[in-house]
Design a protein around this motif. Structure first.
Motif, PDB file in Angstrom:
ATOM      1  N   ASP A 167      23.104  40.048  35.089  1.00  0.00           N
ATOM      2  CA  ASP A 167      22.640  41.284  35.371  1.00  0.00           C
ATOM      3  C   ASP A 167      23.924  42.121  35.878  1.00  0.00           C
ATOM      4  OD1 ASP A 167      22.942  40.885  38.114  1.00  0.00           O
ATOM      5  OD2 ASP A 167      20.664  40.474  38.130  1.00  0.00           O
ATOM      6  N   THR A 168      23.923  43.449  36.163  1.00  0.00           N
ATOM      7  CA  THR A 168      25.101  44.230  36.589  1.00  0.00           C
ATOM      8  C   THR A 168      25.647  43.778  38.072  1.00  0.00           C
ATOM      9  OG1 THR A 168      23.329  45.923  37.338  1.00  0.00           O
ATOM     10  CG2 THR A 168      24.341  46.277  35.152  1.00  0.00           C
ATOM     11  N   GLU A 169      24.740  43.263  38.729  1.00  0.00           N
ATOM     12  CA  GLU A 169      25.092  42.857  40.290  1.00  0.00           C
ATOM     13  C   GLU A 169      25.698  41.721  40.140  1.00  0.00           C
ATOM     14  OE1 GLU A 169      25.075  44.968  43.157  1.00  0.00           O
ATOM     15  OE2 GLU A 169      24.379  46.519  41.510  1.00  0.00           O
ATOM     16  N   GLU A 170      25.500  40.617  39.545  1.00  0.00           N
ATOM     17  CA  GLU A 170      25.817  39.401  39.293  1.00  0.00           C
ATOM     18  C   GLU A 170      27.331  39.569  38.467  1.00  0.00           C
ATOM     19  OE1 GLU A 170      22.276  36.163  38.879  1.00  0.00           O
ATOM     20  OE2 GLU A 170      22.953  37.554  36.881  1.00  0.00           O
ATOM     21  N   TRP A 171      27.212  40.459  37.511  1.00  0.00           N
ATOM     22  CA  TRP A 171      28.715  40.982  36.866  1.00  0.00           C
ATOM     23  C   TRP A 171      29.620  41.479  37.992  1.00  0.00           C
ATOM     24  CZ3 TRP A 171      30.953  39.705  32.701  1.00  0.00           C
ATOM     25  CH2 TRP A 171      32.217  40.454  32.092  1.00  0.00           C
ATOM     26  N   LYS A 172      29.187  42.147  38.750  1.00  0.00           N
ATOM     27  CA  LYS A 172      30.156  42.667  39.971  1.00  0.00           C
ATOM     28  C   LYS A 172      30.973  41.622  40.888  1.00  0.00           C
ATOM     29  CE  LYS A 172      27.864  47.270  40.159  1.00  0.00           C
ATOM     30  NZ  LYS A 172      27.208  47.974  41.095  1.00  0.00           N
ATOM     31  N   GLU A 173      29.975  40.621  40.910  1.00  0.00           N
ATOM     32  CA  GLU A 173      30.530  39.563  41.756  1.00  0.00           C
ATOM     33  C   GLU A 173      31.256  38.476  40.938  1.00  0.00           C
ATOM     34  OE1 GLU A 173      31.009  37.011  45.037  1.00  0.00           O
ATOM     35  OE2 GLU A 173      30.044  39.065  44.809  1.00  0.00           O
ATOM     36  N   PHE A 174      30.846  38.696  39.705  1.00  0.00           N
ATOM     37  CA  PHE A 174      31.636  37.548  38.813  1.00  0.00           C
ATOM     38  C   PHE A 174      33.121  38.314  38.688  1.00  0.00           C
ATOM     39  CE2 PHE A 174      32.376  35.934  34.231  1.00  0.00           C
ATOM     40  CZ  PHE A 174      32.917  34.714  34.766  1.00  0.00           C
ATOM     41  N   ILE A 175      33.268  39.389  38.480  1.00  0.00           N
ATOM     42  CA  ILE A 175      34.821  40.266  38.308  1.00  0.00           C
ATOM     43  C   ILE A 175      35.208  39.895  39.773  1.00  0.00           C
ATOM     44  CG2 ILE A 175      35.873  42.447  38.190  1.00  0.00           C
ATOM     45  CD1 ILE A 175      34.557  41.377  35.639  1.00  0.00           C
ATOM     46  N   ALA A 176      34.659  40.095  41.005  1.00  0.00           N
ATOM     47  CA  ALA A 176      35.303  40.014  42.176  1.00  0.00           C
ATOM     48  C   ALA A 176      36.123  38.762  42.355  1.00  0.00           C
ATOM     49  CB  ALA A 176      34.209  40.026  43.282  1.00  0.00           C
ATOM     50  N   GLN A 177      35.311  37.743  41.560  1.00  0.00           N
ATOM     51  CA  GLN A 177      36.023  36.448  41.636  1.00  0.00           C
ATOM     52  C   GLN A 177      36.802  36.170  40.490  1.00  0.00           C
ATOM     53  OE1 GLN A 177      35.120  34.068  44.153  1.00  0.00           O
ATOM     54  NE2 GLN A 177      33.916  35.841  44.860  1.00  0.00           N
ATOM     55  N   ASN A 178      37.038  36.893  39.432  1.00  0.00           N
ATOM     56  CA  ASN A 178      37.731  36.559  38.313  1.00  0.00           C
ATOM     57  C   ASN A 178      38.307  38.186  37.744  1.00  0.00           C
ATOM     58  OD1 ASN A 178      37.110  33.995  37.300  1.00  0.00           O
ATOM     59  ND2 ASN A 178      35.312  34.850  37.872  1.00  0.00           N
ATOM     60  N   PRO A 179      39.264  38.816  38.865  1.00  0.00           N
ATOM     61  CA  PRO A 179      39.863  40.133  38.893  1.00  0.00           C
ATOM     62  C   PRO A 179      40.542  40.265  37.296  1.00  0.00           C
ATOM     63  CG  PRO A 179      40.800  39.073  40.235  1.00  0.00           C
ATOM     64  CD  PRO A 179      39.588  38.111  40.003  1.00  0.00           C
ATOM     65  N   SER A 180      40.945  39.222  36.804  1.00  0.00           N
ATOM     66  CA  SER A 180      41.700  39.380  35.576  1.00  0.00           C
ATOM     67  C   SER A 180      40.981  39.871  34.394  1.00  0.00           C
ATOM     68  CB  SER A 180      42.303  37.928  35.254  1.00  0.00           C
ATOM     69  OG  SER A 180      41.534  36.881  34.930  1.00  0.00           O
ATOM     70  N   LEU A 181      39.584  39.726  34.602  1.00  0.00           N
ATOM     71  CA  LEU A 181      38.770  40.107  33.584  1.00  0.00           C
ATOM     72  C   LEU A 181      38.825  41.693  33.050  1.00  0.00           C
ATOM     73  CD1 LEU A 181      35.670  38.055  34.289  1.00  0.00           C
ATOM     74  CD2 LEU A 181      37.004  38.009  32.023  1.00  0.00           C
ATOM     75  N   ILE A 182      39.378  42.408  34.052  1.00  0.00           N
ATOM     76  CA  ILE A 182      39.330  43.812  33.990  1.00  0.00           C
ATOM     77  C   ILE A 182      40.826  44.074  34.250  1.00  0.00           C
ATOM     78  CG2 ILE A 182      37.167  44.286  34.508  1.00  0.00           C
ATOM     79  CD1 ILE A 182      38.270  45.235  37.325  1.00  0.00           C
ATOM     80  N   LYS A 183      41.892  43.354  34.278  1.00  0.00           N
ATOM     81  CA  LYS A 183      43.230  43.637  34.542  1.00  0.00           C
ATOM     82  C   LYS A 183      43.821  44.626  33.386  1.00  0.00           C
ATOM     83  CE  LYS A 183      48.016  41.386  34.673  1.00  0.00           C
ATOM     84  NZ  LYS A 183      48.652  39.985  34.872  1.00  0.00           N
ATOM     85  N   LYS A 184      43.313  44.474  32.218  1.00  0.00           N
ATOM     86  CA  LYS A 184      43.787  44.923  31.012  1.00  0.00           C
ATOM     87  C   LYS A 184      43.088  46.338  30.897  1.00  0.00           C
ATOM     88  CE  LYS A 184      47.255  42.411  30.124  1.00  0.00           C
ATOM     89  NZ  LYS A 184      48.846  42.795  30.148  1.00  0.00           N
ATOM     90  N   MET A 185      42.177  46.717  31.596  1.00  0.00           N
ATOM     91  CA  MET A 185      41.568  47.843  31.685  1.00  0.00           C
ATOM     92  C   MET A 185      42.180  49.130  32.345  1.00  0.00           C
ATOM     93  SD  MET A 185      37.545  46.984  31.640  1.00  0.00           S
ATOM     94  CE  MET A 185      37.001  48.692  31.117  1.00  0.00           C
ATOM     95  N   THR A 186      43.348  48.884  32.503  1.00  0.00           N
ATOM     96  CA  THR A 186      44.240  49.826  33.110  1.00  0.00           C
ATOM     97  C   THR A 186      45.608  50.050  32.231  1.00  0.00           C
ATOM     98  OG1 THR A 186      43.423  49.452  35.649  1.00  0.00           O
ATOM     99  CG2 THR A 186      45.619  50.679  35.335  1.00  0.00           C
TER     100      THR A 186
END
Length: 215
Positions: A169-188
């Motif tokens: 879910d969205t809350e778990e996704w936020k935590e997952f991204i916090a542990q894997n920040p590279s997942l959104i690295k290319k979104m900038t």
């Protein structure tokens, strides 16, 4: 017949005032006006009707309007906010804003969640993640056994599915991204911080190395 966005032509449906768009995004009024020049170029590249169609979008991203690409399709669907099959100018600016350096991490995380939520049901299931992994492998022209792919997906869910209910879910996704920040690295995209009339070609590399799924 020329493009309807040629000089002195009426603005097409979906056009919005740059001042309003600037007030809702991280872009300045001048930058929104520069984006309109880019929008005109893209929307007239194939069909000349004042919207960006999927073929034109793929042409901009992949230099080909014929090549099917899973990620190009997903990004187009997310840019097409009102789901009418084309991208209007307001949608174009608001969607690009997600990739602006000044846009909050929360917005980038939410956009990435929608990218993975293939069924648009508000959570990511195991089979959706598997589709993404298979699409990534296809982009790299790699072939892995079903067992290896299933292991990759399983390991991702071990880390992300905190309550072990078989979906993220969205809350778990936020935590997952916090542990894997590279997942959104290319979104900038740094160049969106200084958009000018000499805006570079709208090319998004959809290869896996730019998605960087460390799962």
């Amino acid at each position: 017949m020329g493009c309807v966005l040629a000089k002195k032509a009426k603005h097409p449906p979906g056009y919005e005032d740059p001042t309003i768009l600037a007030s809702e995004t991280s872009f300045t009024v001048n930058e929104v006006e520069a984006l309109y020049e880019l929008f005109k170029k893209l929307s007239c590249s194939k069909f000349k009707v004042g919207y960006i169609h999927k073929e034109e979008f793929q042409l901009a991203l992949l230099r080909s309007s014929q090549r099917h690409n899973f990620f190009a399709d997903r990004i187009f669907d997310l840019f097409d906010i009102n789901h009418n099959g084309v991208i209007e100018f307001g949608e174009f600016v608001r969607s690009l804003n997600v990739f602006h350096p000044n846009t909050s991490e929360a917005e980038k995380i939410a956009f990435a969640f929608k990218l993975y939520d293939l069924r648009q049901v508000g959570y990511i299931k195991r089979e959706e993640l598997k589709e993404m992994v298979l699409a990534i492998l296809n982009e790299l022209e790699l072939s892995l056994s079903d067992d290896v792919v299933d292991t990759i997906v399983y390991q991702a869910f071990i880390q992300a599915d905190l309550n072990q209910d078989g979906k993220i879910d969205t809350e778990e996704w936020k935590e997952f991204i916090a542990q894997n920040p590279s997942l959104i690295k290319k979104m900038t995209l740094p160049y969106l911080k200084d958009v000018t009339m000499a805006f570079p070609s709208f090319i998004v590399n959809s290869k896996v190395e730019n998605i960087e799924m460390n799962i």
